[in-house]
Design a protein around this motif. Structure first.
Motif, PDB file in Angstrom:
ATOM      1  N   ASP A  67       3.022   2.383   9.470  1.00 12.59           N
ATOM      2  CA  ASP A  67       2.999   3.375   8.392  1.00 12.59           C
ATOM      3  C   ASP A  67       1.590   3.838   8.034  1.00 12.59           C
ATOM      4  N   HIS A  68       0.594   3.062   8.392  1.00 16.33           N
ATOM      5  CA  HIS A  68      -0.772   3.406   7.998  1.00 16.33           C
ATOM      6  C   HIS A  68      -1.617   3.898   9.162  1.00 16.33           C
ATOM      7  N   GLY A  69      -0.941   4.195  10.307  1.00 16.24           N
ATOM      8  CA  GLY A  69      -1.656   4.913  11.360  1.00 16.24           C
ATOM      9  C   GLY A  69      -1.780   4.231  12.698  1.00 16.24           C
ATOM     10  N   VAL A  71      -4.623   3.858  15.601  1.00 18.15           N
ATOM     11  CA  VAL A  71      -5.948   4.203  15.077  1.00 18.15           C
ATOM     12  C   VAL A  71      -5.840   5.367  14.097  1.00 18.15           C
ATOM     13  N   ARG A  72      -6.542   5.240  12.958  1.00 21.41           N
ATOM     14  CA  ARG A  72      -6.618   6.329  11.985  1.00 21.41           C
ATOM     15  C   ARG A  72      -8.072   6.566  11.595  1.00 21.41           C
ATOM     16  N   LEU A  73      -8.325   7.712  10.995  1.00 22.71           N
ATOM     17  CA  LEU A  73      -9.632   7.928  10.366  1.00 22.71           C
ATOM     18  C   LEU A  73      -9.606   7.329   8.966  1.00 22.71           C
ATOM     19  N   PHE A 103       0.837  -1.212   0.000  1.00 26.47           N
ATOM     20  CA  PHE A 103       0.000   0.000   0.000  1.00 26.47           C
ATOM     21  C   PHE A 103       0.869   1.258   0.000  1.00 26.47           C
ATOM     22  N   PHE A 104       0.480   2.268  -0.749  1.00 23.93           N
ATOM     23  CA  PHE A 104       1.266   3.510  -0.812  1.00 23.93           C
ATOM     24  C   PHE A 104       1.311   4.179   0.568  1.00 23.93           C
ATOM     25  N   VAL A 105       2.363   4.978   0.792  1.00 25.52           N
ATOM     26  CA  VAL A 105       2.497   5.703   2.056  1.00 25.52           C
ATOM     27  C   VAL A 105       2.697   7.177   1.752  1.00 25.52           C
ATOM     28  N   ARG A 106       1.889   8.009   2.393  1.00 22.69           N
ATOM     29  CA  ARG A 106       2.041   9.443   2.230  1.00 22.69           C
ATOM     30  C   ARG A 106       2.186  10.035   3.635  1.00 22.69           C
ATOM     31  N   ASN A 107       3.414  10.452   3.958  1.00 19.85           N
ATOM     32  CA  ASN A 107       3.711  11.035   5.264  1.00 19.85           C
ATOM     33  C   ASN A 107       4.217  12.454   5.092  1.00 19.85           C
ATOM     34  N   HIS A 108       3.647  13.398   5.815  1.00 18.21           N
ATOM     35  CA  HIS A 108       4.208  14.749   5.798  1.00 18.21           C
ATOM     36  C   HIS A 108       5.586  14.780   6.451  1.00 18.21           C
ATOM     37  N   THR A 109       5.786  13.933   7.468  1.00 19.91           N
ATOM     38  CA  THR A 109       7.097  13.898   8.127  1.00 19.91           C
ATOM     39  C   THR A 109       7.606  12.463   8.159  1.00 19.91           C
ATOM     40  N   ALA A 165      -7.799  13.781   4.637  1.00 18.26           N
ATOM     41  CA  ALA A 165      -8.857  13.764   5.656  1.00 18.26           C
ATOM     42  C   ALA A 165      -8.747  12.533   6.553  1.00 18.26           C
ATOM     43  N   SER A 166      -8.149  11.462   6.004  1.00 19.21           N
ATOM     44  CA  SER A 166      -8.023  10.207   6.755  1.00 19.21           C
ATOM     45  C   SER A 166      -6.785  10.277   7.647  1.00 19.21           C
ATOM     46  N   VAL A 167      -6.878  11.096   8.687  1.00 13.65           N
ATOM     47  CA  VAL A 167      -5.740  11.381   9.578  1.00 13.65           C
ATOM     48  C   VAL A 167      -5.259  10.093  10.248  1.00 13.65           C
ATOM     49  N   LYS A 168      -3.937   9.870  10.186  1.00 17.10           N
ATOM     50  CA  LYS A 168      -3.314   8.679  10.779  1.00 17.10           C
ATOM     51  C   LYS A 168      -2.850   8.997  12.198  1.00 17.10           C
ATOM     52  N   TRP A 169      -2.600   7.918  12.987  1.00 17.34           N
ATOM     53  CA  TRP A 169      -2.054   8.061  14.352  1.00 17.34           C
ATOM     54  C   TRP A 169      -2.842   9.101  15.151  1.00 17.34           C
ATOM     55  N   LEU A 190      -0.308  12.075  15.733  1.00 16.05           N
ATOM     56  CA  LEU A 190       0.780  12.068  16.716  1.00 16.05           C
ATOM     57  C   LEU A 190       2.146  12.051  16.037  1.00 16.05           C
ATOM     58  N   ASP A 191       2.162  12.222  14.718  1.00 14.00           N
ATOM     59  CA  ASP A 191       3.439  12.276  14.009  1.00 14.00           C
ATOM     60  C   ASP A 191       4.101  13.632  14.277  1.00 14.00           C
ATOM     61  N   PRO A 192       5.404  13.767  13.996  1.00 16.89           N
ATOM     62  CA  PRO A 192       6.082  15.035  14.291  1.00 16.89           C
ATOM     63  C   PRO A 192       5.456  16.209  13.531  1.00 16.89           C
TER      64      PRO A 192
HETATM   65  N1  MTE Z   1      -2.124  11.701   8.879  1.00 13.81           N
HETATM   66  C1  MTE Z   1      -1.082  12.181   9.571  1.00 13.81           C
HETATM   67  N2  MTE Z   1      -1.170  12.215  10.911  1.00 13.81           N
HETATM   68  N3  MTE Z   1       0.034  12.637   8.944  1.00 13.81           N
HETATM   69  C2  MTE Z   1       0.146  12.623   7.573  1.00 13.81           C
HETATM   70  O1  MTE Z   1       1.182  13.040   7.040  1.00 13.81           O
HETATM   71  N4  MTE Z   1      -0.986  12.140   5.445  1.00 13.81           N
HETATM   72  C3  MTE Z   1      -2.326  12.185   4.845  1.00 13.81           C
HETATM   73  C4  MTE Z   1      -3.245  11.122   5.442  1.00 13.81           C
HETATM   74  N5  MTE Z   1      -3.150  11.121   6.878  1.00 13.81           N
HETATM   75  C5  MTE Z   1      -0.962  12.139   6.819  1.00 13.81           C
HETATM   76  C6  MTE Z   1      -2.081  11.644   7.532  1.00 13.81           C
HETATM   77  C7  MTE Z   1      -2.326  12.068   3.416  1.00 13.81           C
HETATM   78  S1  MTE Z   1      -1.933  13.484   2.566  1.00 13.81           S
HETATM   79  C8  MTE Z   1      -2.728  10.916   2.780  1.00 13.81           C
HETATM   80  S2  MTE Z   1      -2.866  10.864   1.098  1.00 13.81           S
HETATM   81  C9  MTE Z   1      -3.052   9.690   3.551  1.00 13.81           C
HETATM   82  O2  MTE Z   1      -2.843   9.854   4.938  1.00 13.81           O
HETATM   83  C10 MTE Z   1      -2.216   8.507   3.087  1.00 13.81           C
HETATM   84  O3  MTE Z   1      -2.525   7.342   3.797  1.00 13.81           O
HETATM   85  P1  MTE Z   1      -1.524   6.095   3.739  1.00 13.81           P
HETATM   86  O4  MTE Z   1      -0.144   6.562   4.051  1.00 13.81           O
HETATM   87  O5  MTE Z   1      -2.045   5.091   4.718  1.00 13.81           O
HETATM   88  O6  MTE Z   1      -1.590   5.544   2.332  1.00 13.81           O
END
Ligand code: MTE
Ligand code: MO
Length: 362
Positions: free
Chosen positions: A189-191, A194-196, A41-47, A205-209, A148-150
């Motif tokens: 990597d996917h939260g 718990v994630r939304l 699965f793809f991963v998109r992390n701001h940090t 919108a699907s905020v991770k961690w 809860l990410d940096p």
């Molecule tokens: N949630 C947190 N806390 N930090 C993040 O950087 N990236 C968001 C979202 N939730 C992000 C986040 C973005 S821009 C996307 S596209 C999706 O998570 C990616 O989810 P995935 O990494 O599980 O594929």
């Protein structure tokens, strides 16, 4: 973790890495069924991916829109009635590099091809359940989860932790506080824990961690709905368009970019189409650069907020460079256009992609 801050391995035959992010390769999707396995699965992390201990983690609910603010532990969530649902998560910037390669326009941001999407089976507690247990009030307007990410620092500006409001009506309708992905505990990597999961909406919108959720009776904002994730550019007002919500219609072939095919041989060309606004109704494919179109038979599950797979056969006759096109229509009647209006951050590229292949003689 790797240099990208992602925990899971990212074999180069399966992923393309972009700094802190990794997209899946469509040309490696042939053996992937309806659900993308967690390690693909793809991963998109701001940090970077934080390691959060579920045993000590607590989800704190607070804000003016709650009559009984409270917190929940991991085991408490697991004990609540759960829902399981197949949902696609897709980055708003998916396809961004096509603004440049196909429309010759400049855009800022991660140069995703089309691999910033995946479908998984998510299990968790309806967000509505925890909001109701914390006494969400009828006049609550916005719900904002925070990761809860940096903190995200860009160009010397500290934007704080990733957070982004969604309207209370959406939060109460179909959002999941997910703790399982494809029948396993959420991977780091996917939260984890718990994630939304926000069906149909941009991945952000699907905020991770998730660490806390604010519920407010007045509109909330964060840099993620003011400075980012809205349309900026010549076609939009100076303060930007409205904050992005749902994804448009898109399609991809499960083929290498610039694939080499042999003339006279039959090929089964497969692909997938998806939309943030409902089921895919129809997919047409052109094997001659857009001159003629044929309907592609749809196969497998066909549900909203996921993708629909399709296939066509092709026996290329002429050698040389060809473009393969797929154009999907969703149940609202939205059709992929031939051109996407430019925006500075390259969000929501939905135009029909011209997929190049080279046909050689056998
Ligand atoms: N949630 C947190 N806390 N930090 C993040 O950087 N990236 C968001 C979202 N939730 C992000 C986040 C973005 S821009 C996307 S596209 C999706 O998570 C990616 O989810 P995935 O990494 O599980 O594929
Ligand atoms: Mo994203």
């Amino acid at each position: 973790p790797s240099a990208s801050g992602i925990v899971k391995p990212l074999p180069p035959e399966l992923f393309v890495e972009h700094e802190t992010n990794a997209e899946m390769r469509w040309d490696a999707m042939g053996d992937v069924g309806f659900h993308v396995p967690n390690d693909r699965f793809f991963v998109r992390n701001h940090t970077s991916t934080p390691i959060v201990d579920a045993a000590t983690w607590r989800l704190r609910l607070h804000g003016t829109g709650l009559s009984a603010p409270r917190s929940f532990g991991y085991e408490e969530l697991l004990a609540m009635p759960s829902v399981t649902r197949d949902v696609a998560i897709e980055c708003a910037g998916n396809g961004r590099s096509l603004f440049t390669t196909q429309q010759h326009q400049e855009v800022a941001g991660t140069p995703w091809r089309l691999g910033g999407i995946g479908v998984a089976r998510w299990r968790g507690v309806p967000l509505a359940t925890v909001l109701e247990r914390a006494g969400i009030t009828p006049d609550a307007v916005d719900v904002m989860a925070r990761g809860l990410d940096p903190a995200y620092v860009a160009d010397g500006v500290d934007h704080g932790r990733v957070r982004r409001p969604i309207p209370a009506a959406k939060a109460l309708r179909d959002v999941i506080l997910a703790y399982e992905m494809n029948d396993e505990p959420l991977p780091p990597d996917h939260g984890h824990p718990v994630r939304l999961v926000v069906p149909g909406w941009i991945g952000l919108a699907s905020v991770k961690w998730v660490g806390d959720i604010e519920v407010s009776t007045s509109p909330l904002s964060s840099p993620w709905n003011t400075e980012f994730y809205r349309m900026f550019g010549d076609a939009y007002p100076p303060q930007g368009g409205a904050p992005l919500t749902t994804q448009g219609v898109r399609s991809a072939f499960e083929l290498p970019w610039n694939a080499t095919l042999v003339a006279g041989r039959p090929y089964l060309l497969r692909g997938r189409s998806w939309s943030g606004n409902g089921r895919i109704a129809d997919v047409e494919v052109s094997l001659d650069g857009g001159a003629t179109w044929q309907r592609a038979p749809l196969r497998g599950p066909h549900v909203a907020s996921t993708w629909t797979r399709w296939q066509v056969t092709w026996k290329p006759a002429e050698t040389g460079r060809h473009f393969l096109l797929a154009r999907a229509t969703d149940e609202t009647g939205a059709v992929q256009p031939s051109h996407t209006t430019h925006n500075d951050f390259g969000y929501l590229f939905d135009a029909v992609v011209r997929h190049p292949v080279t046909v050689v003689s056998g």
